[in-house]
Design an enzyme around this catalytic site. Structure first.
Site, mmCIF file in Angstrom:
data_model
loop_
_atom_site.group_PDB
_atom_site.id
_atom_site.type_symbol
_atom_site.label_atom_id
_atom_site.label_comp_id
_atom_site.label_asym_id
_atom_site.label_seq_id
_atom_site.Cartn_x
_atom_site.Cartn_y
_atom_site.Cartn_z
ATOM 1 N N LYS A 9 0.834 -1.206 0.000
ATOM 2 C CA LYS A 9 0.000 0.000 0.000
ATOM 3 C C LYS A 9 0.873 1.263 0.000
ATOM 4 O O LYS A 9 2.091 1.187 0.233
ATOM 5 C CB LYS A 9 -0.924 -0.046 1.227
ATOM 6 C CG LYS A 9 -1.904 -1.230 1.216
ATOM 7 C CD LYS A 9 -2.858 -1.173 2.417
ATOM 8 C CE LYS A 9 -3.814 -2.366 2.406
ATOM 9 N NZ LYS A 9 -4.830 -2.277 3.500
ATOM 10 N N TYR A 50 -12.333 -2.967 -3.369
ATOM 11 C CA TYR A 50 -12.976 -3.080 -2.056
ATOM 12 C C TYR A 50 -14.497 -3.047 -2.196
ATOM 13 O O TYR A 50 -15.179 -2.380 -1.422
ATOM 14 C CB TYR A 50 -12.489 -1.962 -1.135
ATOM 15 C CG TYR A 50 -11.105 -2.183 -0.551
ATOM 16 C CD1 TYR A 50 -10.765 -3.383 0.087
ATOM 17 C CD2 TYR A 50 -10.134 -1.185 -0.609
ATOM 18 C CE1 TYR A 50 -9.498 -3.584 0.631
ATOM 19 C CE2 TYR A 50 -8.861 -1.374 -0.065
ATOM 20 C CZ TYR A 50 -8.556 -2.573 0.556
ATOM 21 O OH TYR A 50 -7.306 -2.766 1.104
ATOM 22 N N ARG A 86 -1.766 -14.404 4.215
ATOM 23 C CA ARG A 86 -2.572 -13.741 5.248
ATOM 24 C C ARG A 86 -1.880 -13.865 6.610
ATOM 25 O O ARG A 86 -1.856 -12.923 7.393
ATOM 26 C CB ARG A 86 -3.978 -14.356 5.318
ATOM 27 C CG ARG A 86 -4.850 -14.170 4.076
ATOM 28 C CD ARG A 86 -5.403 -12.788 3.911
ATOM 29 N NE ARG A 86 -6.131 -12.295 5.069
ATOM 30 C CZ ARG A 86 -6.796 -11.131 5.068
ATOM 31 N NH1 ARG A 86 -6.821 -10.360 3.977
ATOM 32 N NH2 ARG A 86 -7.430 -10.719 6.127
ATOM 33 N N THR A 92 -5.736 -7.386 10.628
ATOM 34 C CA THR A 92 -6.083 -6.099 10.023
ATOM 35 C C THR A 92 -5.715 -4.916 10.919
ATOM 36 O O THR A 92 -5.151 -3.928 10.457
ATOM 37 C CB THR A 92 -7.603 -6.065 9.748
ATOM 38 O OG1 THR A 92 -7.958 -7.209 8.969
ATOM 39 C CG2 THR A 92 -7.997 -4.794 9.019
ATOM 40 N N ARG A 103 2.342 -6.650 9.407
ATOM 41 C CA ARG A 103 1.553 -5.607 10.068
ATOM 42 C C ARG A 103 1.958 -5.447 11.527
ATOM 43 O O ARG A 103 2.010 -4.326 12.054
ATOM 44 C CB ARG A 103 0.071 -5.925 9.931
ATOM 45 C CG ARG A 103 -0.448 -5.682 8.497
ATOM 46 C CD ARG A 103 -1.812 -6.282 8.294
ATOM 47 N NE ARG A 103 -2.470 -5.810 7.072
ATOM 48 C CZ ARG A 103 -3.644 -6.271 6.645
ATOM 49 N NH1 ARG A 103 -4.282 -7.222 7.334
ATOM 50 N NH2 ARG A 103 -4.184 -5.788 5.541
ATOM 51 N N ASN A 113 -10.327 10.101 11.555
ATOM 52 C CA ASN A 113 -10.819 10.109 10.166
ATOM 53 C C ASN A 113 -9.767 9.709 9.131
ATOM 54 O O ASN A 113 -9.775 10.194 8.018
ATOM 55 C CB ASN A 113 -11.380 11.484 9.801
ATOM 56 C CG ASN A 113 -12.699 11.739 10.492
ATOM 57 O OD1 ASN A 113 -13.520 10.831 10.604
ATOM 58 N ND2 ASN A 113 -12.888 12.938 10.979
ATOM 59 N N ASN A 118 -1.796 -0.115 7.120
ATOM 60 C CA ASN A 118 -1.326 -1.466 7.456
ATOM 61 C C ASN A 118 -0.501 -2.150 6.356
ATOM 62 O O ASN A 118 -0.415 -3.369 6.312
ATOM 63 C CB ASN A 118 -2.467 -2.334 7.982
ATOM 64 C CG ASN A 118 -3.580 -2.523 6.966
ATOM 65 O OD1 ASN A 118 -3.416 -2.154 5.806
ATOM 66 N ND2 ASN A 118 -4.680 -3.115 7.387
ATOM 67 N N HIS A 121 -1.817 -5.689 1.476
ATOM 68 C CA HIS A 121 -3.098 -6.355 1.225
ATOM 69 C C HIS A 121 -2.817 -7.769 0.747
ATOM 70 O O HIS A 121 -1.809 -8.014 0.075
ATOM 71 C CB HIS A 121 -3.880 -5.616 0.135
ATOM 72 C CG HIS A 121 -5.011 -6.428 -0.440
ATOM 73 N ND1 HIS A 121 -6.236 -6.521 0.179
ATOM 74 C CD2 HIS A 121 -5.082 -7.229 -1.538
ATOM 75 C CE1 HIS A 121 -7.018 -7.346 -0.524
ATOM 76 N NE2 HIS A 121 -6.340 -7.781 -1.578
ATOM 77 N N GLU A 132 -9.599 -10.621 -7.806
ATOM 78 C CA GLU A 132 -8.651 -9.511 -7.716
ATOM 79 C C GLU A 132 -7.562 -9.613 -8.791
ATOM 80 O O GLU A 132 -7.145 -8.596 -9.349
ATOM 81 C CB GLU A 132 -8.049 -9.472 -6.303
ATOM 82 C CG GLU A 132 -9.105 -9.057 -5.268
ATOM 83 C CD GLU A 132 -8.684 -9.259 -3.810
ATOM 84 O OE1 GLU A 132 -7.491 -9.555 -3.562
ATOM 85 O OE2 GLU A 132 -9.550 -9.120 -2.925
HETATM 86 P P1 DAT Z 1 -7.819 -6.972 5.427
HETATM 87 O O1 DAT Z 1 -7.007 -5.859 4.789
HETATM 88 O O2 DAT Z 1 -7.138 -7.518 6.644
HETATM 89 O O3 DAT Z 1 -8.261 -8.024 4.457
HETATM 90 P P2 DAT Z 1 -10.522 -5.932 5.223
HETATM 91 O O4 DAT Z 1 -10.536 -6.523 3.858
HETATM 92 O O5 DAT Z 1 -11.642 -6.257 6.142
HETATM 93 O O6 DAT Z 1 -9.154 -6.289 5.990
HETATM 94 O O7 DAT Z 1 -10.480 -4.353 5.110
HETATM 95 C C1 DAT Z 1 -9.688 -3.722 4.135
HETATM 96 C C2 DAT Z 1 -8.985 -2.529 4.778
HETATM 97 O O8 DAT Z 1 -9.939 -1.595 5.246
HETATM 98 C C3 DAT Z 1 -8.185 -2.917 6.016
HETATM 99 O O9 DAT Z 1 -6.870 -3.289 5.692
HETATM 100 C C4 DAT Z 1 -8.243 -1.701 6.852
HETATM 101 C C5 DAT Z 1 -9.574 -1.088 6.533
HETATM 102 N N1 DAT Z 1 -10.632 -1.454 7.495
HETATM 103 C C6 DAT Z 1 -11.265 -2.653 7.597
HETATM 104 N N2 DAT Z 1 -12.184 -2.668 8.573
HETATM 105 C C7 DAT Z 1 -12.134 -1.419 9.117
HETATM 106 C C8 DAT Z 1 -12.843 -0.773 10.176
HETATM 107 N N3 DAT Z 1 -13.786 -1.390 10.889
HETATM 108 N N4 DAT Z 1 -12.533 0.521 10.442
HETATM 109 C C9 DAT Z 1 -11.584 1.173 9.741
HETATM 110 N N5 DAT Z 1 -10.885 0.635 8.725
HETATM 111 C C10 DAT Z 1 -11.149 -0.639 8.414
HETATM 112 MG MG MG Z 2 -9.538 -7.926 2.796
#
Ligand code: DAT
Ligand code: MG
Length: 139
Positions: A9, A50, A86, A92, A103, A113, A118, A121, A132
Site C-alpha cells: 500500500k 474493495y 494472510r 487487520t 503488520r 478520520n 497497514n 493487502h 482480484e
Molecule cells: P484486510 O485488509 O485484513 O483483508 P478488510 O478486507 O476487512 O481487511 O479491510 C480492508 C482494509 O480496510 C483494512 O486493511 C483496513 C480497513 N478497514 C477494515 N475494517 C475497518 C474498520 N472497521 N474501520 C476502519 N478501517 C477498516
Molecule cells: Mg480484505
C-alpha cells in the site's frame, strides 16, 4: 499451483518497505508471478477492489489512502499461499497484529478520520484471489 494477489500500500512504498516485504516473500519461498509499480490508481479501481466495503461509513478514508501515492501490485504462488500470505501479513488492526508479522512489525493505527496504515493487502479466499487478479491484471 495456488496463487494470490497482494498490494504494498502507499504507506509501505512511502516508508521504503518494498524491499522488506519482497524479502519476506522470497524467504518464504513463494514464486513471484507478477510485480508492478502503479503510480496513478483510480478511485474507481479501488472501489471495485474493495467492493464489499464501499458502503461502509469508514470507507472514504480508505479510498483516499489507497489513491494517495504509488503502490506495488503483484501475484505470488505456492502451496497454500492464500492462507500463508494472510498469516505473514497479520491481523487487520495494528494492535491485534502479532509481532513478526508484516503488520505487527510495521502497521500504524488510524488517526482521526484516517485509514489504518497497514502496509499490505492479500486476497482472503480463492474466490477473492481470482477476482482480484482479473481486476488488477486485465491481460
Ligand atoms: P484486510 O485488509 O485484513 O483483508 P478488510 O478486507 O476487512 O481487511 O479491510 C480492508 C482494509 O480496510 C483494512 O486493511 C483496513 C480497513 N478497514 C477494515 N475494517 C475497518 C474498520 N472497521 N474501520 C476502519 N478501517 C477498516
Ligand atoms: Mg480484505
Amino acid at each position: 499451483m495456488e496463487q494470490t494477489f497482494f498490494i504494498i500500500k502507499p504507506d509501505g512504498v512511502k516508508r521504503g518497505l518494498v524491499g522488506e516485504v519482497l524479502k519476506r516473500i522470497e524467504r518464504r519461498g513463494f514464486k513471484l508471478e507478477k510485480l508492478e509499480l502503479r503510480s496513478a490508481v483510480s478511485e474507481a479501481l479501488i472501489d471495485q477492489h474493495y467492493q464489499d466495503l464501499v458502503e461502509k461509513s469508514f470507507y472514504p478514508p480508505i479510498r483516499q489512502f489507497m489513491t494517495s501515492g504509488p503502490i506495488i501490485v503483484g501475484i505470488i504462488s505456492g502451496p497454500k499461499v492464500i492462507e500463508s500470505w494472510r498469516d505473514m501479513m497479520g491481523a487487520t488492526r495494528p494492535e491485534e497484529a502479532l509481532p513478526g508479522t508484516i503488520r505487527g512489525d510495521f502497521a500504524k493505527a488510524a488517526g482521526e478520520n484516517q485509514a489504518i496504515q497497514n502496509v499490505v493487502h492479500g486476497s482472503d479466499s480463492e474466490e477473492s484471489a481470482k477476482r482480484e487478479i482479473a481486476l488488477w491484471f486485465k491481460d
